[in-house]
Design an enzyme around this catalytic site. Structure first.
Site, PDB file in Angstrom:
ATOM      1  N   GLU A  35       0.847  -1.178   0.000  1.00  9.11           N
ATOM      2  CA  GLU A  35       0.000   0.000   0.000  1.00  9.11           C
ATOM      3  C   GLU A  35       0.893   1.242   0.000  1.00  9.11           C
ATOM      4  O   GLU A  35       1.750   1.399   0.880  1.00  9.11           O
ATOM      5  CB  GLU A  35      -0.952   0.039   1.196  1.00  9.11           C
ATOM      6  CG  GLU A  35      -1.880   1.245   1.138  1.00  9.11           C
ATOM      7  CD  GLU A  35      -3.089   1.161   2.064  1.00  9.11           C
ATOM      8  OE1 GLU A  35      -3.651   2.225   2.398  1.00  9.11           O
ATOM      9  OE2 GLU A  35      -3.477   0.032   2.446  1.00  9.11           O
TER      10      GLU A  35
ATOM     11  N   ASP B  77      -2.143  12.130  -2.882  1.00 11.42           N
ATOM     12  CA  ASP B  77      -2.108  13.590  -2.910  1.00 11.42           C
ATOM     13  C   ASP B  77      -2.493  14.068  -4.307  1.00 11.42           C
ATOM     14  O   ASP B  77      -1.838  13.713  -5.291  1.00 11.42           O
ATOM     15  CB  ASP B  77      -0.698  14.070  -2.564  1.00 11.42           C
ATOM     16  CG  ASP B  77      -0.669  15.552  -2.200  1.00 11.42           C
ATOM     17  OD1 ASP B  77      -1.440  16.327  -2.809  1.00 11.42           O
ATOM     18  OD2 ASP B  77       0.129  15.934  -1.328  1.00 11.42           O
TER      19      ASP B  77
ATOM     20  N   GLU C 128       4.778   5.085   3.709  1.00 11.23           N
ATOM     21  CA  GLU C 128       4.210   6.406   4.009  1.00 11.23           C
ATOM     22  C   GLU C 128       5.312   7.314   4.575  1.00 11.23           C
ATOM     23  O   GLU C 128       5.905   6.982   5.610  1.00 11.23           O
ATOM     24  CB  GLU C 128       3.070   6.265   5.038  1.00 11.23           C
ATOM     25  CG  GLU C 128       2.533   7.558   5.593  1.00 11.23           C
ATOM     26  CD  GLU C 128       1.907   8.433   4.540  1.00 11.23           C
ATOM     27  OE1 GLU C 128       2.435   9.540   4.311  1.00 11.23           O
ATOM     28  OE2 GLU C 128       0.882   8.015   3.944  1.00 11.23           O
TER      29      GLU C 128
ATOM     30  N   ASP D  71     -11.071  10.817  -5.521  1.00  9.45           N
ATOM     31  CA  ASP D  71     -12.302  11.587  -5.683  1.00  9.45           C
ATOM     32  C   ASP D  71     -12.079  12.801  -6.571  1.00  9.45           C
ATOM     33  O   ASP D  71     -12.964  13.653  -6.679  1.00  9.45           O
ATOM     34  CB  ASP D  71     -12.816  12.036  -4.311  1.00  9.45           C
ATOM     35  CG  ASP D  71     -11.780  12.886  -3.584  1.00  9.45           C
ATOM     36  OD1 ASP D  71     -10.696  12.347  -3.260  1.00  9.45           O
ATOM     37  OD2 ASP D  71     -12.033  14.081  -3.347  1.00  9.45           O
TER      38      ASP D  71
ATOM     39  N   LYS E 209      -3.009  21.937  -8.531  1.00  9.30           N
ATOM     40  CA  LYS E 209      -2.558  22.940  -9.494  1.00  9.30           C
ATOM     41  C   LYS E 209      -1.914  22.268 -10.709  1.00  9.30           C
ATOM     42  O   LYS E 209      -1.127  21.331 -10.563  1.00  9.30           O
ATOM     43  CB  LYS E 209      -1.567  23.895  -8.827  1.00  9.30           C
ATOM     44  CG  LYS E 209      -2.182  24.741  -7.723  1.00  9.30           C
ATOM     45  CD  LYS E 209      -1.154  25.679  -7.114  1.00  9.30           C
ATOM     46  CE  LYS E 209      -1.785  26.516  -5.998  1.00  9.30           C
ATOM     47  NZ  LYS E 209      -0.803  27.436  -5.378  1.00  9.30           N
TER      48      LYS E 209
ATOM     49  N   ASP F  15      10.104   7.452   1.046  1.00 12.84           N
ATOM     50  CA  ASP F  15       9.741   7.563  -0.364  1.00 12.84           C
ATOM     51  C   ASP F  15       9.635   6.172  -0.971  1.00 12.84           C
ATOM     52  O   ASP F  15      10.578   5.379  -0.922  1.00 12.84           O
ATOM     53  CB  ASP F  15      10.825   8.387  -1.077  1.00 12.84           C
ATOM     54  CG  ASP F  15      10.453   8.765  -2.495  1.00 12.84           C
ATOM     55  OD1 ASP F  15       9.703   8.018  -3.149  1.00 12.84           O
ATOM     56  OD2 ASP F  15      10.940   9.813  -2.970  1.00 12.84           O
TER      57      ASP F  15
ATOM     58  N   GLU G 183     -11.826   9.295   2.392  1.00 17.66           N
ATOM     59  CA  GLU G 183     -13.035   9.102   1.604  1.00 17.66           C
ATOM     60  C   GLU G 183     -14.247   9.695   2.316  1.00 17.66           C
ATOM     61  O   GLU G 183     -15.107  10.322   1.671  1.00 17.66           O
ATOM     62  CB  GLU G 183     -13.268   7.615   1.340  1.00 17.66           C
ATOM     63  CG  GLU G 183     -14.545   7.365   0.556  1.00 17.66           C
ATOM     64  CD  GLU G 183     -14.658   5.942   0.054  1.00 17.66           C
ATOM     65  OE1 GLU G 183     -14.104   5.658  -1.018  1.00 17.66           O
ATOM     66  OE2 GLU G 183     -15.289   5.119   0.742  1.00 17.66           O
TER      67      GLU G 183
ATOM     68  N   ARG H 150     -10.754   7.633   6.218  1.00 18.29           N
ATOM     69  CA  ARG H 150     -11.133   8.966   6.686  1.00 18.29           C
ATOM     70  C   ARG H 150     -11.089   9.974   5.551  1.00 18.29           C
ATOM     71  O   ARG H 150     -11.869  10.923   5.529  1.00 18.29           O
ATOM     72  CB  ARG H 150     -10.218   9.403   7.818  1.00 18.29           C
ATOM     73  CG  ARG H 150      -8.761   9.643   7.414  1.00 18.29           C
ATOM     74  CD  ARG H 150      -7.904   9.927   8.627  1.00 18.29           C
ATOM     75  NE  ARG H 150      -7.964   8.797   9.533  1.00 18.29           N
ATOM     76  CZ  ARG H 150      -7.739   8.894  10.849  1.00 18.29           C
ATOM     77  NH1 ARG H 150      -7.456  10.069  11.371  1.00 18.29           N
ATOM     78  NH2 ARG H 150      -7.804   7.828  11.610  1.00 18.29           N
TER      79      ARG H 150
END
Length: 240
Positions: A69, A143, A94, A179, A147, A121, A219, A217
């Protein structure tokens, strides 16, 4: 924030994003001090593994299939998958240490033992995962870098997807949840270019979550804000 590898032989890699947030609570500091090292998948960073010796996944997970993940956030989905599928080994990656501390608390509570954590990373992890070793990958609410000038920082670029393809087994599954409509667009362009086939045959295949999904959280916040989740499933092809 921009970071790079410290080892002189390491390739230059910019990292964009936070690695620390607000001050950790005392119990979170304890989790990091007591639990993180023993949950490490092994030597990953250049400073500890300059020869890029591949991880011994058989020793790590006892021959179990390996899942990954990328960017586990609060860790609820990662722990859910580990608890639901004790027959697999899962690595969570993470770089945000506050999120890592949150995950470690959940690992203690759930008492899962088939989970390892890399706090950095994911490209460093790609360097030491054996080719074709990963059978399922989750990229959940990454993330969005909204922009336009920052779209190159998104995970769904060839810089990330090509090494991901290399460490995944032929036919392995890649799940992407987001989303952000423009992130969906970029995903559907870039992921197939990297050697993956989109598995959707009908609208419900991207509108409905996977049967073993645990809503995160992130979502729940998207739903409260009126944004629509998309669930994209890909298969790694044998060639790129």
């Amino acid at each position: 924030m921009t970071m790079s590898n410290k080892h002189p032989d390491a390739p230059w890699r910019n990292f964009y994003g936070r690695v620390r947030g607000k001050t950790l609570r005392p119990n979170q500091v304890t989790y990091l001090e007591e639990d993180l090292a023993q949950l490490s998948p092994g030597p990953v960073d250049w400073d500890e593994n300059p020869d890029r010796v591949p991880l011994d996944l058989d020793a790590l997970f006892g021959g179990r299939p390996v899942w990954l993940e990328i960017g586990f956030g609060g860790g609820e989905h990662l722990v859910h998958q580990a608890a639901t599928y004790p027959e697999v080994g899962i690595i969570g990656c993470e770089p945000f240490m506050n999120a890592v501390a949150m995950l470690l608390g959940k690992v203690r509570e759930a008492e899962v033992t088939n989970l390892r954590v890399y706090p950095g990373d994911v490209r460093n992890l790609f360097d030491v995962l054996p080719p074709g070793s990963v059978e399922k990958v989750f990229l959940l609410y990454p993330d969005p870098w909204p922009k336009k000038r920052h779209h190159r920082r998104r995970f769904v670029t060839q810089e990330h997807l090509r090494p991901l393809h290399a460490v995944m087994a032929p036919g392995a599954e890649l799940r992407v949840a987001t989303d952000i409509p423009d992130y969906v667009r970029q995903t559907l362009i870039e992921v197939p270019r990297a050697g993956f086939d989109w598995q959707a045959e009908r609208p419900r295949d991207w509108r409905e979550a996977w049967p073993d999904w645990l809503s995160t959280r992130y979502e729940q916040k998207a739903l409260r804000d009126g944004r629509v989740p998309h669930y994209l499933t890909f298969r790694r092809t044998s060639e790129r």
